[in-house]
Scaffold this motif. Structure first.
Motif, PDB file in Angstrom:
ATOM      1  N   MET A 172      54.544  86.656  45.966  1.00 13.16           N
ATOM      2  CA  MET A 172      53.349  87.485  46.098  1.00 13.16           C
ATOM      3  C   MET A 172      52.492  87.454  44.840  1.00 13.16           C
ATOM      4  O   MET A 172      51.263  87.596  44.926  1.00 13.16           O
ATOM      5  CB  MET A 172      53.750  88.910  46.469  1.00 13.16           C
ATOM      6  N   MET A 173      53.098  87.256  43.694  1.00 12.46           N
ATOM      7  CA  MET A 173      52.302  87.066  42.478  1.00 12.46           C
ATOM      8  C   MET A 173      51.450  85.808  42.609  1.00 12.46           C
ATOM      9  O   MET A 173      50.267  85.793  42.219  1.00 12.46           O
ATOM     10  CB  MET A 173      53.215  86.971  41.258  1.00 12.46           C
ATOM     11  N   CYS A 174      52.031  84.762  43.159  1.00 15.08           N
ATOM     12  CA  CYS A 174      51.267  83.529  43.387  1.00 15.08           C
ATOM     13  C   CYS A 174      50.090  83.780  44.325  1.00 15.08           C
ATOM     14  O   CYS A 174      48.963  83.311  44.080  1.00 15.08           O
ATOM     15  CB  CYS A 174      52.169  82.446  43.976  1.00 15.08           C
ATOM     16  N   LYS A 175      50.353  84.523  45.392  1.00 12.82           N
ATOM     17  CA  LYS A 175      49.307  84.778  46.379  1.00 12.82           C
ATOM     18  C   LYS A 175      48.211  85.675  45.798  1.00 12.82           C
ATOM     19  O   LYS A 175      47.011  85.419  46.004  1.00 12.82           O
ATOM     20  CB  LYS A 175      49.913  85.425  47.634  1.00 12.82           C
ATOM     21  N   ASP A 194      43.039  83.564  39.617  1.00 16.26           N
ATOM     22  CA  ASP A 194      43.716  83.445  38.318  1.00 16.26           C
ATOM     23  C   ASP A 194      44.640  82.223  38.376  1.00 16.26           C
ATOM     24  O   ASP A 194      45.839  82.331  38.649  1.00 16.26           O
ATOM     25  CB  ASP A 194      44.503  84.715  38.029  1.00 16.26           C
ATOM     26  N   ALA A 195      44.096  81.056  38.110  1.00 17.79           N
ATOM     27  CA  ALA A 195      44.837  79.797  38.274  1.00 17.79           C
ATOM     28  C   ALA A 195      46.007  79.692  37.318  1.00 17.79           C
ATOM     29  O   ALA A 195      47.068  79.160  37.679  1.00 17.79           O
ATOM     30  CB  ALA A 195      43.880  78.615  38.075  1.00 17.79           C
ATOM     31  N   GLU A 196      45.852  80.192  36.105  1.00 19.05           N
ATOM     32  CA  GLU A 196      46.916  80.072  35.105  1.00 19.05           C
ATOM     33  C   GLU A 196      48.157  80.864  35.525  1.00 19.05           C
ATOM     34  O   GLU A 196      49.286  80.358  35.460  1.00 19.05           O
ATOM     35  CB  GLU A 196      46.407  80.572  33.757  1.00 19.05           C
ATOM     36  N   ILE A 197      47.936  82.111  35.950  1.00 16.50           N
ATOM     37  CA  ILE A 197      49.071  82.935  36.383  1.00 16.50           C
ATOM     38  C   ILE A 197      49.687  82.356  37.655  1.00 16.50           C
ATOM     39  O   ILE A 197      50.916  82.355  37.822  1.00 16.50           O
ATOM     40  CB  ILE A 197      48.625  84.393  36.599  1.00 16.50           C
ATOM     41  N   ARG A 198      48.846  81.843  38.543  1.00 19.16           N
ATOM     42  CA  ARG A 198      49.380  81.262  39.767  1.00 19.16           C
ATOM     43  C   ARG A 198      50.316  80.111  39.443  1.00 19.16           C
ATOM     44  O   ARG A 198      51.417  80.008  40.007  1.00 19.16           O
ATOM     45  CB  ARG A 198      48.242  80.782  40.672  1.00 19.16           C
ATOM     46  N   GLN A 199      49.923  79.237  38.548  1.00 15.38           N
ATOM     47  CA  GLN A 199      50.759  78.099  38.205  1.00 15.38           C
ATOM     48  C   GLN A 199      52.055  78.551  37.545  1.00 15.38           C
ATOM     49  O   GLN A 199      53.128  77.997  37.814  1.00 15.38           O
ATOM     50  CB  GLN A 199      50.001  77.153  37.257  1.00 15.38           C
ATOM     51  N   LYS A 200      51.945  79.559  36.688  1.00 14.30           N
ATOM     52  CA  LYS A 200      53.135  80.078  36.015  1.00 14.30           C
ATOM     53  C   LYS A 200      54.179  80.532  37.039  1.00 14.30           C
ATOM     54  O   LYS A 200      55.371  80.174  36.941  1.00 14.30           O
ATOM     55  CB  LYS A 200      52.740  81.255  35.120  1.00 14.30           C
ATOM     56  N   TYR A 201      53.740  81.288  38.027  1.00 13.95           N
ATOM     57  CA  TYR A 201      54.703  81.817  38.990  1.00 13.95           C
ATOM     58  C   TYR A 201      55.082  80.793  40.053  1.00 13.95           C
ATOM     59  O   TYR A 201      56.184  80.869  40.621  1.00 13.95           O
ATOM     60  CB  TYR A 201      54.185  83.127  39.588  1.00 13.95           C
ATOM     61  N   MET A 202      54.235  79.832  40.329  1.00 12.59           N
ATOM     62  CA  MET A 202      54.644  78.736  41.213  1.00 12.59           C
ATOM     63  C   MET A 202      55.798  77.950  40.599  1.00 12.59           C
ATOM     64  O   MET A 202      56.743  77.549  41.292  1.00 12.59           O
ATOM     65  CB  MET A 202      53.459  77.815  41.503  1.00 12.59           C
ATOM     66  N   ASP A 203      55.744  77.745  39.297  1.00 10.09           N
ATOM     67  CA  ASP A 203      56.825  77.035  38.608  1.00 10.09           C
ATOM     68  C   ASP A 203      58.124  77.852  38.665  1.00 10.09           C
ATOM     69  O   ASP A 203      59.208  77.298  38.892  1.00 10.09           O
ATOM     70  CB  ASP A 203      56.438  76.771  37.149  1.00 10.09           C
ATOM     71  N   ILE A 204      58.007  79.153  38.450  1.00 12.67           N
ATOM     72  CA  ILE A 204      59.193  80.017  38.523  1.00 12.67           C
ATOM     73  C   ILE A 204      59.753  80.010  39.936  1.00 12.67           C
ATOM     74  O   ILE A 204      60.978  79.932  40.140  1.00 12.67           O
ATOM     75  CB  ILE A 204      58.835  81.454  38.083  1.00 12.67           C
TER      76      ILE A 204
END
Length: 787
Positions: free
Chosen positions: A594-597, A604-614
């Motif tokens: 949900m953070m990614c979504k 917020d592309a940076e945060i999305r990528q961070k949580y996609m990696d996690i």
């Protein structure tokens, strides 16, 4: 277990003794004085949300009181009754208190109505009592209505209830019928005898509608209030009253007054103040003539006015929500009574429009319809408080030192007020967040603005801290009350000062719990998904980032999956979990998703990528460490019970499915694994437990024997079962979902007789825990899944 429980017991007893015997206050959880089960609450509670409640028993008595916020008084007040008088050709032929009781007081009244001639049913927020008067060929039906109306933020806050009496005369001659409503000034507590209370008659007329009755002024030093009993005057209906009588005497003066002519004398003027040790009561009577084989209606109401309220600490004076509409001067009871008696028909039309599509859906079983609406009793009878902000309140008063980023906090709370309800009537903490996670579906579906308001209040506490040190009872360690950037367990004890001092729960230091932060993130996106409130999402986004950063420290090996700490560090607060776990690990991955979504929605592309990696790493670790080919293991510790089947293992998937994040790039758990896990739970936790008739046990060993490693693993948690049933329905296992939930309904509402006091938990052998609990409101997630 003895080396663990003996020190805990000693710490708890020392704390309990200081709290209850020295400070003379109530314990937030009183393990030594549990509320006994009384199988008497057959009718849903009056009144509306955020106010006091008075449940009536199935014997038509007024028996459980919550006037002071969050604090319950269990007492049947014998003077609080309805009495019928029938007259024919100028003679009274029948006069009876409509109660099966035979009390030692008011012996001048005719008690002992035969229960064989009385029937009731309830569908919250209404109830029906039917009296077939023996030998009279007259049927009375009392319909009890409270203004609990979805998406209504005015009438749903009003402290009123209406009793509509339908009179059917089966005789060949006309009949004069009177219904008398008597009420004691108070709730049956010692304060009733404190002196200084008084009654007075009133009449209120507006727009051609006239309501008359009696005001009962209860003049305590803290939280004084006024009751109003009243009836609606209209063509053919007369209303009379008896201003004051002694409810612990014989009551003959009232009884004979009614018996003489079916009316009361209606003296003018106020009663005298009660002396210390003295109790007073009043009565109002509505009368009409019912033609032979005809039908008439009498309308009576109960309202009360307690505009200002202190919590237990008596530090701040608060305004109740309804004062926004009826004023805070303490003189609103007549206007409230008039409003109730002239608007209840509109309320019923709205209630019918809400309930009718569900009730008329032949695909839904009858027990489910009953459970769905009647479990809503807790929205009003959960020690509920709904407050209005003071007119001079500013943002700084609400947000604390660190809450300035919540730009819409003040507008939301100013428009919709502050809302709180208890974890349970025995677990006295407001908005207990790990439990509200389940119950919140009722709020977000029916009163979404109150869910948004509640979330803003939680967000404020997240970004602030309370550095006061205290000892925690479970482990004995000392730590501060509230850490910054973590979600609180609760927003306070009504016996103290909620919102100002949070985390009344002191069994564990919940800063180390693994589920609270995740449940905030999951609710934020769920709320946005259902309400489309983008301003709310933007305000909550920085708070979500803060709590997720706090949560990341629990991923000790950087594999994208958090680990539990080897103690009971989540809502199952007596069930130890160690390492990666199905419950907390699943919630974590759902929150990461949900953070990614949310990052995608907010750009917020940076945060999305961070949580996609996690998420990518975490999904792999979760499957590798917990999937065993049929279901997800309880945890990865390798202990004797790590392979237990947990009924709540799919909680993360439950929320993902609600929000449409269970497919495509956002699929977290393989669909085949979820279906397999749910089928295993149904086979083992449901069908292999109590013959499949009591819902799902929390923990089951693979060999079909309940997990007895903790006091909670072999319990059934009703709210968890309803959530599990919703998950099954979401995933297409509709028959299994209904069967699973039905077991809880039949056990609680039928076999155990716990109507309107659904507990947190029970065991197979009729052992239960924590009556009248918040979590079963999760049944509304079943309805969302069906919709």
């Amino acid at each position: 277990l003895l080396p663990y429980f003996i020190p805990l017991s000693c710490r708890y007893f020392r704390w309990w003794y200081k709290k209850t015997r020295i400070e003379k206050k109530s314990a937030f959880i009183d393990l030594l004085c549990a509320v006994p089960l009384q199988q008497i609450y057959g009718q849903p509670p009056l009144w509306a949300q955020g106010w006091c409640t008075i449940p009536r028993g199935w014997r038509a008595d007024f028996c459980r009181w919550q006037l002071n916020p969050g604090l319950y008084h269990y007492e049947t007040v014998i003077a609080d009754q309805f009495t019928v008088c029938l007259r024919c050709k100028g003679q009274t032929i029948y006069q009876q208190v409509l109660s099966v009781e035979r009390p030692s007081t008011l012996q001048g009244w005719n008690w002992g109505y035969c229960g064989h001639y009385a029937f009731y049913h309830a569908l919250y927020p209404r109830a029906w009592m039917v009296y077939e008067l023996p030998g009279q060929n007259v049927v009375l039906t009392c319909r009890q209505v409270s203004p609990v109306i979805p998406h209504d933020y005015k009438d749903s806050s009003l402290p009123v209830g209406v009793f509509i009496w339908e009179v059917e005369n089966g005789r060949d001659e006309d009949m004069d019928v009177s219904i008398m409503f008597s009420l004691q000034n108070g709730t049956g507590s010692k304060e009733d005898r404190s002196g200084g209370h008084w009654n007075e008659p009133f009449a209120f007329e507006k727009e051609g509608e006239r309501v008359t009755g009696v005001l009962l002024h209860h003049c305590t030093h803290v939280n004084p209030f006024t009751f109003a009993i009243s009836a609606r005057e209209k063509a053919g209906t007369g209303v009379t009253h008896f201003t004051a009588f002694n409810p612990v005497g014989s009551g003959r003066e009232v009884w004979q007054d009614l018996l003489q002519d079916g009316r009361l004398d209606s003296p003018t003027g106020k009663s005298s103040l009660t002396e210390k040790g003295e109790v007073t009561a009043a009565a109002v009577c509505a009368s009409c003539r019912v033609p032979a084989h005809g039908h008439r209606t009498l309308e009576l109401a109960l309202a009360w006015d307690m505009p200002h309220v202190y919590f237990g600490s008596r530090e701040k004076l608060h305004l109740r929500r309804y004062t926004r509409f009826f004023g805070s001067g303490g003189d609103a009871a007549p206007a409230l009574s008039h409003y109730a008696l002239t608007h209840y028909e509109e309320w019923e039309r709205k209630i019918d429009a809400w309930q009718k599509p569900i009730l008329e859906n032949s695909q839904l079983p009858s027990w489910y319809k009953s459970a769905l609406f009647n479990e809503l009793y807790f929205m009003t009878d959960g020690g509920t408080i709904w407050l209005e902000l003071p007119p001079d309140c500013c943002a700084e008063d609400l947000q604390g030192p660190a809450g300035a980023g919540l730009s819409h906090l003040l507008p939301v709370l100013r428009e919709y007020g502050r809302f709180a309800y208890l974890e349970g009537q025995e677990y006295r903490m407001y908005n207990t967040y790990d439990v509200h996670f389940y119950a919140s579906f009722a709020l977000v579906m029916l009163w979404p603005k109150l869910q948004i308001s509640l979330q803003y209040d939680i967000a404020v506490t997240v970004v602030n801290e309370d550095v006061q040190p205290r000892q925690y009872l479970m482990g004995g360690q000392t730590a501060q009350v509230k850490l910054k950037n973590v979600v609180p367990h609760d927003i306070g004890d009504p016996g103290d000062e909620p919102w100002q001092r949070v985390n009344a729960y002191l069994m564990h230091d919940t800063a180390d719990w693994k589920d609270l932060n995740l449940k905030f993130v999951l609710q934020v996106y769920r709320d946005y998904y259902l309400t489309h409130d983008s301003l709310y999402l933007r305000d909550m986004w920085p708070v979500c980032q803060a709590v997720m950063e706090s949560e990341l420290k629990f991923d000790t090996d950087n594999d994208g999956l958090i680990e539990n700490g080897g103690f009971a560090d989540q809502t199952y607060d007596a069930w130890v979990v160690n390492g990666a776990s199905a419950y907390c690990g699943g919630l974590w991955l759902a929150a990461v998703c949900m953070m990614c979504k949310m990052a995608e929605v907010l750009g917020d592309a940076e945060i999305r990528q961070k949580y996609m990696d996690i998420l990518r790493k975490g999904k792999e670790a979760f499957e590798r460490m917990l999937w065993n080919g049929k279901y997800y293991n309880y945890d990865s510790s390798g202990s004797d019970t790590s392979s237990s089947i947990m009924s709540d293992q799919c909680a993360g998937q439950w929320f993902l499915g609600v929000c449409g994040l269970d497919k495509g790039e956002f699929e977290v758990f393989p669909k085949s694994h979820i279906i397999s896990a749910l089928k295993t739970i149904f086979e083992k936790n449901v069908m292999s437990f109590a013959g499949g008739t009591m819902g799902a046990v929390n923990g089951m060993r693979p060999n079909g024997v309940p997990d007895t490693s903790s006091v909670q693993s072999d319990e059934v948690w009703i709210g968890v079962v309803y959530a599990l049933a919703a998950t099954m329905i979401q995933e297409g296992l509709v028959e299994e979902g209904f069967h699973t939930a039905e077991g809880c309904y039949r056990t609680v509402w039928e076999r155990l007789g716990m109507a309107f006091q659904t507990p947190e938990a029970y065991r197979e052998k009729k052992v239960y825990r924590s009556l009248a609990y918040m979590r079963p409101l999760s049944i509304w997630s079943m309805q969302l899944a069906l919709e």
